[in-house]
Design a protein around this motif. Structure first.
Motif, PDB file in Angstrom:
ATOM      1  N   GLU A  42       0.556  -1.189  -0.183  1.00 54.00           N
ATOM      2  CA  GLU A  42       0.021  -0.118   0.333  1.00 54.00           C
ATOM      3  C   GLU A  42       0.560   1.284   0.197  1.00 54.00           C
ATOM      4  O   GLU A  42       0.464   2.811   0.051  1.00 54.00           O
ATOM      5  CB  GLU A  42      -1.468  -0.197   1.245  1.00 54.00           C
ATOM      6  N   GLY A  43       1.777   1.368  -0.050  1.00 52.87           N
ATOM      7  CA  GLY A  43       2.960   2.270  -0.668  1.00 52.87           C
ATOM      8  C   GLY A  43       4.102   2.782   0.603  1.00 52.87           C
ATOM      9  O   GLY A  43       4.773   3.602  -0.196  1.00 52.87           O
ATOM     10  N   ALA A  44       4.092   1.971   1.702  1.00 57.54           N
ATOM     11  CA  ALA A  44       5.285   2.533   2.075  1.00 57.54           C
ATOM     12  C   ALA A  44       6.005   2.203   2.277  1.00 57.54           C
ATOM     13  O   ALA A  44       6.911   1.089   1.226  1.00 57.54           O
ATOM     14  CB  ALA A  44       4.663   1.322   3.722  1.00 57.54           C
ATOM     15  N   ARG A  45       7.498   3.081   2.608  1.00 48.07           N
ATOM     16  CA  ARG A  45       8.273   2.244   3.057  1.00 48.07           C
ATOM     17  C   ARG A  45       8.980   1.789   4.188  1.00 48.07           C
ATOM     18  O   ARG A  45       8.905   2.171   4.772  1.00 48.07           O
ATOM     19  CB  ARG A  45       9.585   3.674   2.777  1.00 48.07           C
ATOM     20  N   VAL A  46       9.447   1.131   4.283  1.00 44.03           N
ATOM     21  CA  VAL A  46       9.447  -0.294   5.786  1.00 44.03           C
ATOM     22  C   VAL A  46      10.630  -0.160   6.164  1.00 44.03           C
ATOM     23  O   VAL A  46      11.662  -1.142   5.299  1.00 44.03           O
ATOM     24  CB  VAL A  46       8.749  -1.161   5.828  1.00 44.03           C
ATOM     25  N   ALA A  47      11.051  -0.812   7.269  1.00 45.02           N
ATOM     26  CA  ALA A  47      12.005  -0.847   7.982  1.00 45.02           C
ATOM     27  C   ALA A  47      12.204  -2.031   9.123  1.00 45.02           C
ATOM     28  O   ALA A  47      10.933  -1.933   9.885  1.00 45.02           O
ATOM     29  CB  ALA A  47      12.985   0.113   8.533  1.00 45.02           C
ATOM     30  N   ALA A  48      12.645  -3.484   9.265  1.00 45.84           N
ATOM     31  CA  ALA A  48      11.632  -4.070   9.638  1.00 45.84           C
ATOM     32  C   ALA A  48      13.647  -5.091  10.460  1.00 45.84           C
ATOM     33  O   ALA A  48      14.286  -4.997   9.275  1.00 45.84           O
ATOM     34  CB  ALA A  48      11.758  -5.353   8.577  1.00 45.84           C
ATOM     35  N   CYS A  49      13.479  -5.415  11.317  1.00 47.62           N
ATOM     36  CA  CYS A  49      14.237  -5.708  12.319  1.00 47.62           C
ATOM     37  C   CYS A  49      13.610  -7.493  12.357  1.00 47.62           C
ATOM     38  O   CYS A  49      13.077  -7.504  13.014  1.00 47.62           O
ATOM     39  CB  CYS A  49      15.013  -5.091  13.275  1.00 47.62           C
ATOM     40  N   ALA A  50      15.095  -8.705  13.098  1.00 45.24           N
ATOM     41  CA  ALA A  50      14.227  -9.492  13.512  1.00 45.24           C
ATOM     42  C   ALA A  50      15.882 -10.090  13.674  1.00 45.24           C
ATOM     43  O   ALA A  50      16.757  -9.778  13.927  1.00 45.24           O
ATOM     44  CB  ALA A  50      13.908 -10.245  12.357  1.00 45.24           C
ATOM     45  N   ARG A  51      15.730 -11.250  14.679  1.00 47.63           N
ATOM     46  CA  ARG A  51      17.023 -11.711  14.997  1.00 47.63           C
ATOM     47  C   ARG A  51      17.670 -12.870  14.020  1.00 47.63           C
ATOM     48  O   ARG A  51      19.124 -12.534  14.520  1.00 47.63           O
ATOM     49  CB  ARG A  51      16.792 -12.989  16.214  1.00 47.63           C
ATOM     50  N   GLY A  52      17.403 -12.994  12.994  1.00 44.62           N
ATOM     51  CA  GLY A  52      18.459 -13.812  12.097  1.00 44.62           C
ATOM     52  C   GLY A  52      18.682 -13.228  10.680  1.00 44.62           C
ATOM     53  O   GLY A  52      17.286 -12.847  10.273  1.00 44.62           O
ATOM     54  N   GLU A  53      19.400 -13.269  10.298  1.00 43.70           N
ATOM     55  CA  GLU A  53      19.874 -12.285   9.370  1.00 43.70           C
ATOM     56  C   GLU A  53      18.789 -13.608   8.003  1.00 43.70           C
ATOM     57  O   GLU A  53      18.500 -12.968   6.593  1.00 43.70           O
ATOM     58  CB  GLU A  53      21.527 -11.977   8.410  1.00 43.70           C
TER      59      GLU A  53
END
Length: 269
Positions: A42-53
């Motif tokens: 829906e058009g957002a720019r998103v930054a996502a983090c998690a423990r595993g690469e």
């Protein structure tokens, strides 16, 4: 995988998040992945983090080439790393408009077996991570003219079930939402919670139960008036609503997305 119904709904709200910049913790799997995919669609720019690469690599491979996503592996229970991630995402995007505290979980077993370390780790992963994410994101949200903070809590925050350390941490998140909504409202920041019921996520606990002990799974569905567990995309839709301008009058709220679930586990509570 996103189903056909999701595609219809996304097209109906195409561009709802156009130009908006959103951080999602725990964004590589399950509910977090659904949230990331919906926001990007829906058009957002998103930054996502998690423990595993590895899980973040899998997330990136599942996205369309044009999707703009910033990722970083880290443990959200380490405040400095989480704060650095928020700062880096804001720098990469030129600011932030919303954050979703989706990462969570529990350590340890029952009260006579769980250690002090189990309680501390569960608190840090849930309430502590939510607090640091909100604190580090608030200056960016305020600078953008206001923004939205959403935490993924749980019906375990007020419906009793094992383990106590998990329910206590989730209850703390709900209290924080009420308090922070009042504290940050004058700065233009809304704070809300979504509390999922038991979600049917491929490969996770309830999906394994369905495959390995179908009779027990059927018995568990009796906790739901409609005899169906919650789907992660249904929760993601509510999170997106709380991030959007459609919910601009909503703050300090806890929205259960649980299909009317009674007990949060089949363990006899």
């Amino acid at each position: 995988m996103v189903d056909a119904g999701r595609g219809t709904q996304s097209s109906r709200h195409a561009g709802r998040f156009s130009g908006r910049r959103i951080v999602v913790t725990g964004g590589s799997r399950g509910l977090g992945k659904e949230v990331v995919r919906l926001l990007l669609a829906e058009g957002a720019r998103v930054a996502a983090c998690a423990r595993g690469e590895e899980s973040l690599d899998e997330l990136r491979r599942s996205l369309d080439a044009h999707d703009e996503v910033f990722t970083r592996p880290l443990d959200v229970a380490e405040p400095e790393l989480l704060e650095q991630f928020v700062d880096s995402a804001a720098e990469a995007f030129g600011g932030l408009d919303g954050v979703v505290a989706c990462a969570g979980g529990a350590r340890g077993r029952g009260i006579t077996e769980a250690t002090a370390q189990d309680w501390a780790a569960t608190w840090a992963l849930n309430a502590g991570h939510f607090a640091r994410l909100t604190a580090s994101a608030t200056p960016y949200l305020e600078a953008a003219g206001g923004g939205s903070v959403v935490v993924v809590s749980s019906i375990s925050g007020w419906k009793p079930g094992p383990q106590a350390q998990y329910g206590a941490a989730k209850a703390a998140q709900l209290h924080m939402v009420s308090s922070l909504a009042r504290e940050l409202g004058p700065r233009g920041v809304r704070v809300n919670a979504v509390s999922p019921g038991s979600m049917l996520i491929p490969g996770k606990r309830w999906d394994r139960m369905r495959q390995e002990d179908f009779a027990a799974f059927q018995k568990f569905t009796e906790e739901f008036p409609g005899r169906e567990l919650v789907l992660p995309e249904e929760v993601a839709d509510v999170i997106a609503f709380l991030l959007s301008e459609q919910s601009r009058a909503v703050t300090g709220a806890n929205i259960p997305v649980d299909r009317g679930q009674n007990a949060p586990t089949p363990d006899g509570y």
